[in-house]
Design a protein around this motif. Structure first.
Motif, PDB file in Angstrom:
ATOM      1  N   VAL A 208       0.853  -1.329   0.000  1.00  0.00           N
ATOM      2  CA  VAL A 208       0.121   0.462   0.341  1.00  0.00           C
ATOM      3  C   VAL A 208       0.883   1.360   0.115  1.00  0.00           C
ATOM      4  N   TYR A 209       1.597   1.134   0.522  1.00  0.00           N
ATOM      5  CA  TYR A 209       2.660   2.228   0.589  1.00  0.00           C
ATOM      6  C   TYR A 209       3.376   2.593   0.042  1.00  0.00           C
ATOM      7  N   ALA A 212       0.970   3.588  -3.312  1.00  0.00           N
ATOM      8  CA  ALA A 212       1.103   4.934  -2.634  1.00  0.00           C
ATOM      9  C   ALA A 212       1.467   6.116  -2.932  1.00  0.00           C
ATOM     10  N   PHE A 213       2.762   5.379  -2.798  1.00  0.00           N
ATOM     11  CA  PHE A 213       4.300   6.657  -3.266  1.00  0.00           C
ATOM     12  C   PHE A 213       3.975   6.844  -4.765  1.00  0.00           C
ATOM     13  N   LYS A 215       1.706   6.272  -7.121  1.00  0.00           N
ATOM     14  CA  LYS A 215       0.770   6.760  -8.134  1.00  0.00           C
ATOM     15  C   LYS A 215       0.865   8.222  -8.126  1.00  0.00           C
ATOM     16  N   ASP A 216       1.018   9.028  -6.556  1.00  0.00           N
ATOM     17  CA  ASP A 216       0.903  10.412  -6.384  1.00  0.00           C
ATOM     18  C   ASP A 216       2.600  10.870  -7.299  1.00  0.00           C
ATOM     19  N   ARG A 220       0.651  10.828 -10.971  1.00  0.00           N
ATOM     20  CA  ARG A 220      -0.003  12.086 -10.524  1.00  0.00           C
ATOM     21  C   ARG A 220       0.977  13.107 -10.735  1.00  0.00           C
ATOM     22  N   ALA A 233       4.124  13.335  -2.104  1.00  0.00           N
ATOM     23  CA  ALA A 233       3.612  12.133  -2.419  1.00  0.00           C
ATOM     24  C   ALA A 233       4.442  11.150  -0.855  1.00  0.00           C
ATOM     25  N   ALA A 236       1.298  11.043   1.375  1.00  0.00           N
ATOM     26  CA  ALA A 236      -0.131  10.824   1.001  1.00  0.00           C
ATOM     27  C   ALA A 236       0.179   9.185   1.557  1.00  0.00           C
ATOM     28  N   ALA A 237       1.305   8.554   0.719  1.00  0.00           N
ATOM     29  CA  ALA A 237       1.709   6.945   1.714  1.00  0.00           C
ATOM     30  C   ALA A 237       2.133   6.788   2.960  1.00  0.00           C
ATOM     31  N   TYR A 239       0.212   8.806   4.959  1.00  0.00           N
ATOM     32  CA  TYR A 239      -1.567   8.724   5.402  1.00  0.00           C
ATOM     33  C   TYR A 239      -1.566   7.136   5.145  1.00  0.00           C
ATOM     34  N   ALA A 240      -1.932   7.144   3.797  1.00  0.00           N
ATOM     35  CA  ALA A 240      -1.819   5.358   3.661  1.00  0.00           C
ATOM     36  C   ALA A 240      -1.787   4.240   4.473  1.00  0.00           C
TER      37      ALA A 240
END
Length: 271
Positions: A208-209, A212-213, A215-216, A220, A233, A236-237, A239-240
């Motif tokens: 997940v970490y 998520a990193f 992805k952003d 993104r 990034a 956000a990671a 937080y996930a």
């Protein structure tokens, strides 16, 4: 500027430093409503001084709080802003020009674009912060907020045109503010997961970490915003990942839910 028959609705707590800018950016709203959940910093007085009617409601969670605010509006058409958001002059002019026709038709609402200011200036490339599309204007008979405690969304029952000019968002003035928000939002999200009895899958946490990193930072385009993009990034990671760690703790030690709520309240983080 003509006054239009809609309500600007803002939910707030301890936002005295920013709420005036938010309210003043919509001078053409027939009504300004602030639903306050117990401010201790003068938010109520500032809001009233800037033309808002203030209603108190103990905190219900983001979705339920917004639905409560909807019931308190004097007009069927509603514009929702957070206290740290405000209309740009360009969007104010666009709304003044386009809303009369929209409000006289059968549209459910309208989608606005949000531009984020991060570390004192706008981000240029990170996709969620450059023209992020959010449903924020709606007819209350044709839309409803989801009941999620956090990360709520507006469900529109009908067409919703998209406006071009952005509204502004002063996102987390400092990294300290961001970490406090991570603590609060994680608690709310994990309580939603508990209510839904979501399975605990800690084995997913490392992936997940990383995802998520990536992805952003990559998909993104945060990397194009330099070190600010890296920080976006990374937070956000984190937080996930933290949400899943905290949910694991809640599931294995149910007493930690109340214990954490007491700690957050003590430090004025919990609403």
């Amino acid at each position: 500027m003509p006054i239009l028959p809609f309500t600007l609705a803002v939910i707030a707590r301890n936002e005295a430093g920013v709420i005036a800018r938010c309210l003043d950016s919509v001078p053409f709203a027939a009504e300004k409503l602030v639903v306050d959940s117990g401010s201790e910093d003068g938010t109520v007085a500032v809001a009233q001084a800037h033309g808002a009617r203030v209603v108190h409601q103990d905190w219900l969670g983001f979705g339920p709080q917004r639905n409560f605010a909807t019931t308190q509006c004097s007009h069927d058409w509603i514009l929702v802003l957070d206290a740290d958001e405000w209309l740009s002059p360009e969007l104010a002019a666009e709304l003044e020009r386009e809303l009369p026709a929209l409000m006289s038709g059968d549209a459910a609402g309208a989608v606005l674009r949000r531009r984020t200011i991060y570390m004192g200036r706008p981000l240029r490339w990170y996709r969620p912060s450059v023209g992020e599309k959010l449903a924020r204007f709606y007819h209350r008979g044709r839309a409803r907020w989801t009941d999620a405690r956090v990360h709520e969304s507006l469900r529109l029952e009908g067409r919703a045109p998209v406006f071009d000019a952005p509204f502004e968002h002063a996102n987390n003035p400092t990294l300290v503010h961001k970490q406090l928000k991570v603590l609060r939002y994680s608690e709310l999200k994990c309580r939603d997961w508990l209510d839904k009895r979501k399975p605990v899958r800690m084995w997913q946490a490392p992936f997940v970490y990383l995802l998520a990193f990536l992805k952003d930072y990559v998909f993104r385009l945060a990397f194009l915003d330099g070190w600010r993009g890296f920080l976006i990034a990374q937070t956000a990671a984190s937080y996930a990942l933290y949400k899943r760690m905290r949910y694991y703790e809640m599931a294995n030690n149910p007493a930690s839910v109340a214990e954490a709520a007491d700690a957050l309240e003590k430090h004025h983080i919990e609403r």
